[in-house]
Design a protein around this motif. Structure first.
Motif, PDB file in Angstrom:
ATOM      1  N   GLY A   1      58.970  45.752  48.299  1.00  0.00           N
ATOM      2  CA  GLY A   1      58.268  44.575  48.801  1.00  0.00           C
ATOM      3  C   GLY A   1      57.339  44.860  49.958  1.00  0.00           C
ATOM      4  O   GLY A   1      57.117  44.000  50.820  1.00  0.00           O
ATOM      5  N   GLU A   2      56.768  46.069  49.996  1.00  0.00           N
ATOM      6  CA  GLU A   2      55.857  46.408  51.084  1.00  0.00           C
ATOM      7  C   GLU A   2      54.563  45.598  50.985  1.00  0.00           C
ATOM      8  O   GLU A   2      54.237  45.063  49.927  1.00  0.00           O
ATOM      9  N   PRO A   3      53.798  45.513  52.071  1.00  0.00           N
ATOM     10  CA  PRO A   3      52.624  44.642  52.076  1.00  0.00           C
ATOM     11  C   PRO A   3      51.490  45.118  51.167  1.00  0.00           C
ATOM     12  O   PRO A   3      51.258  46.324  51.010  1.00  0.00           O
ATOM     13  N   CYS A   4      50.817  44.152  50.612  1.00  0.00           N
ATOM     14  CA  CYS A   4      49.536  44.376  49.939  1.00  0.00           C
ATOM     15  C   CYS A   4      48.489  44.605  51.026  1.00  0.00           C
ATOM     16  O   CYS A   4      48.711  44.323  52.200  1.00  0.00           O
ATOM     17  N   GLY A   5      47.337  45.100  50.641  1.00  0.00           N
ATOM     18  CA  GLY A   5      46.258  45.291  51.601  1.00  0.00           C
ATOM     19  C   GLY A   5      45.822  44.002  52.269  1.00  0.00           C
ATOM     20  O   GLY A   5      45.215  44.025  53.348  1.00  0.00           O
TER      21      GLY A   5
ATOM     22  N   PHE B   1      54.146  42.250  49.018  1.00  0.00           N
ATOM     23  CA  PHE B   1      53.758  42.346  47.607  1.00  0.00           C
ATOM     24  C   PHE B   1      54.269  41.172  46.765  1.00  0.00           C
ATOM     25  O   PHE B   1      53.478  40.569  46.019  1.00  0.00           O
ATOM     26  N   PRO B   2      55.550  40.791  46.864  1.00  0.00           N
ATOM     27  CA  PRO B   2      56.018  39.678  46.026  1.00  0.00           C
ATOM     28  C   PRO B   2      55.364  38.346  46.346  1.00  0.00           C
ATOM     29  O   PRO B   2      55.335  37.440  45.510  1.00  0.00           O
ATOM     30  N   ALA B   3      54.841  38.205  47.590  1.00  0.00           N
ATOM     31  CA  ALA B   3      54.238  36.936  48.014  1.00  0.00           C
ATOM     32  C   ALA B   3      52.733  36.906  47.835  1.00  0.00           C
ATOM     33  O   ALA B   3      52.108  35.853  48.046  1.00  0.00           O
ATOM     34  N   CYS B   4      52.127  38.019  47.438  1.00  0.00           N
ATOM     35  CA  CYS B   4      50.674  38.066  47.273  1.00  0.00           C
ATOM     36  C   CYS B   4      50.280  37.343  45.992  1.00  0.00           C
ATOM     37  O   CYS B   4      50.723  37.725  44.897  1.00  0.00           O
ATOM     38  N   PRO B   5      49.448  36.309  46.087  1.00  0.00           N
ATOM     39  CA  PRO B   5      49.066  35.563  44.880  1.00  0.00           C
ATOM     40  C   PRO B   5      48.398  36.436  43.823  1.00  0.00           C
ATOM     41  O   PRO B   5      48.614  36.236  42.623  1.00  0.00           O
TER      42      PRO B   5
ATOM     43  N   GLU C   1      52.659  38.440  36.204  1.00  0.00           N
ATOM     44  CA  GLU C   1      52.931  37.436  35.177  1.00  0.00           C
ATOM     45  C   GLU C   1      52.105  37.688  33.923  1.00  0.00           C
ATOM     46  O   GLU C   1      52.597  37.578  32.796  1.00  0.00           O
ATOM     47  N   ARG C   2      50.845  38.020  34.105  1.00  0.00           N
ATOM     48  CA  ARG C   2      49.978  38.296  32.955  1.00  0.00           C
ATOM     49  C   ARG C   2      50.410  39.541  32.190  1.00  0.00           C
ATOM     50  O   ARG C   2      50.421  39.557  30.957  1.00  0.00           O
ATOM     51  N   ALA C   3      50.742  40.579  32.941  1.00  0.00           N
ATOM     52  CA  ALA C   3      51.006  41.877  32.315  1.00  0.00           C
ATOM     53  C   ALA C   3      52.409  41.970  31.722  1.00  0.00           C
ATOM     54  O   ALA C   3      52.594  42.497  30.611  1.00  0.00           O
ATOM     55  N   PHE C   4      53.419  41.475  32.475  1.00  0.00           N
ATOM     56  CA  PHE C   4      54.803  41.735  32.084  1.00  0.00           C
ATOM     57  C   PHE C   4      55.693  40.493  32.076  1.00  0.00           C
ATOM     58  O   PHE C   4      56.898  40.613  31.874  1.00  0.00           O
ATOM     59  N   GLY C   5      55.085  39.327  32.294  1.00  0.00           N
ATOM     60  CA  GLY C   5      55.907  38.128  32.409  1.00  0.00           C
ATOM     61  C   GLY C   5      56.608  38.052  33.755  1.00  0.00           C
ATOM     62  O   GLY C   5      57.551  37.284  33.931  1.00  0.00           O
TER      63      GLY C   5
END
Length: 296
Positions: free
Chosen positions: A46-50, A55-59, A66-70
């Motif tokens: 869960g490290e930060p996005c740029g 990561f889990p909270a980044c829209p 969701e698109r790639a793997f559900g």
């Protein structure tokens, strides 16, 4: 439809993150960071996005998952990481493996979803590892590989420094000069091998990029088949960067706003002369091939 993929290859601390950030300012280009580490550092840790969000909270990344793997799951990340251990290794370059199609399919789905969410026709993966580039090629993708090289003595100096990772405050990995020289040679030789096998490989030197970013980036964009751009985000050696959704990479991926591009030559006085000579000897003749012929 699979987007076009730019794969930045080379050894870490060579300027790949900088180049990715600059490419990401071009229209229709989506920088993704070091996707090879997304599974462990993004999905599991869960490290930060740029963008600064976890990561889990980044829209952006939530929609990509969701698109790639559900959706992102620990099981998915664990599976991709297990596949990587089996097929994605420099020492296995050129060897076929039954698990390769499944491994590459995860990257294909991710690239497609990221391009769709970003509304881009091209994605940048700065994973660097030649072994992953080989996997993508063997798996049916056709990435344009950009080989980023830097004076190996400067790279050795960078790998020897203590730098904290902004994600967790822990020190980044450190290597000694011999290990750095060996890996610098191995990664660049592997990329040379891919070029000889017919892969599209374009070489960019870090020193040229920071000395003349407009000319270097413009020439690279032409090699990549990107439409001509005025590069309005560049003013001389100052780059005005916007926020990027990069999953992993060098700490500069978090930077935004005006950034001055300047050549880092601290290795000349920061790396002991004996170690400079050692790295120079171990990296010859590739060092000379790439324009770093002087031993001083």
């Amino acid at each position: 439809m699979t987007p076009r993929v730019i794969f930045l290859g080379g050894l870490g601390r060579s300027g790949t993150t900088l180049l990715e950030r600059l490419l990401g300012e071009l229209p229709g280009v989506a920088p993704l960071g070091e996707v090879v580490h997304l599974w462990e550092r993004g999905v599991l840790a869960g490290e930060p996005c740029g963008c600064g969000r976890a990561f889990p909270a980044c829209p952006f990344w939530r929609q990509v998952g969701e698109r790639a793997f559900g959706g992102w799951t620990p099981g998915l990340a664990g599976r991709v990481m297990a596949l990587r251990r089996r097929v994605d290794r420099t020492r296995r370059l050129g060897r076929a493996h039954a698990d390769l199609p499944e491994y590459v399919r995860a990257y294909r789905l991710l690239y497609e979803a990221a391009a769709g969410v970003a509304g881009a026709g091209l994605v940048v993966d700065s994973s660097k590892h030649a072994s992953l580039a080989y996997c993508l090629l063997e798996g049916g993708l056709d990435p344009h590989i950009v080989q980023v090289v830097r004076e190996p003595r400067a790279v050795a100096h960078s790998w020897g420094r203590t730098v904290e990772r902004p994600e967790n405050g822990r020190p980044m990995t450190r290597w000694g000069p011999v290990r750095t020289a060996v890996h610098w040679t191995a990664q660049n030789l592997a990329l040379e091998l891919l070029a000889r096998r017919g892969a599209r490989v374009t070489r960019v030197r870090y020193e040229d990029l920071v000395a003349a970013p407009g000319d270097t980036l413009g020439a690279l964009a032409g090699e990549l088949g990107l439409p001509p751009s005025r590069l309005p985000f560049l003013h001389g050696t100052t780059a005005h960067l916007t926020t990027a959704h990069t999953a992993s990479g060098n700490p500069m991926r978090f930077g935004a706003g005006p950034i001055e591009l300047s050549r880092d030559d601290t290795w000349r006085h920061g790396l002991p002369r004996r170690r400079q000579s050692l790295v120079a000897a171990l990296t010859w003749p590739l060092r000379a091939r790439y324009g770093y012929g002087s031993a001083t």
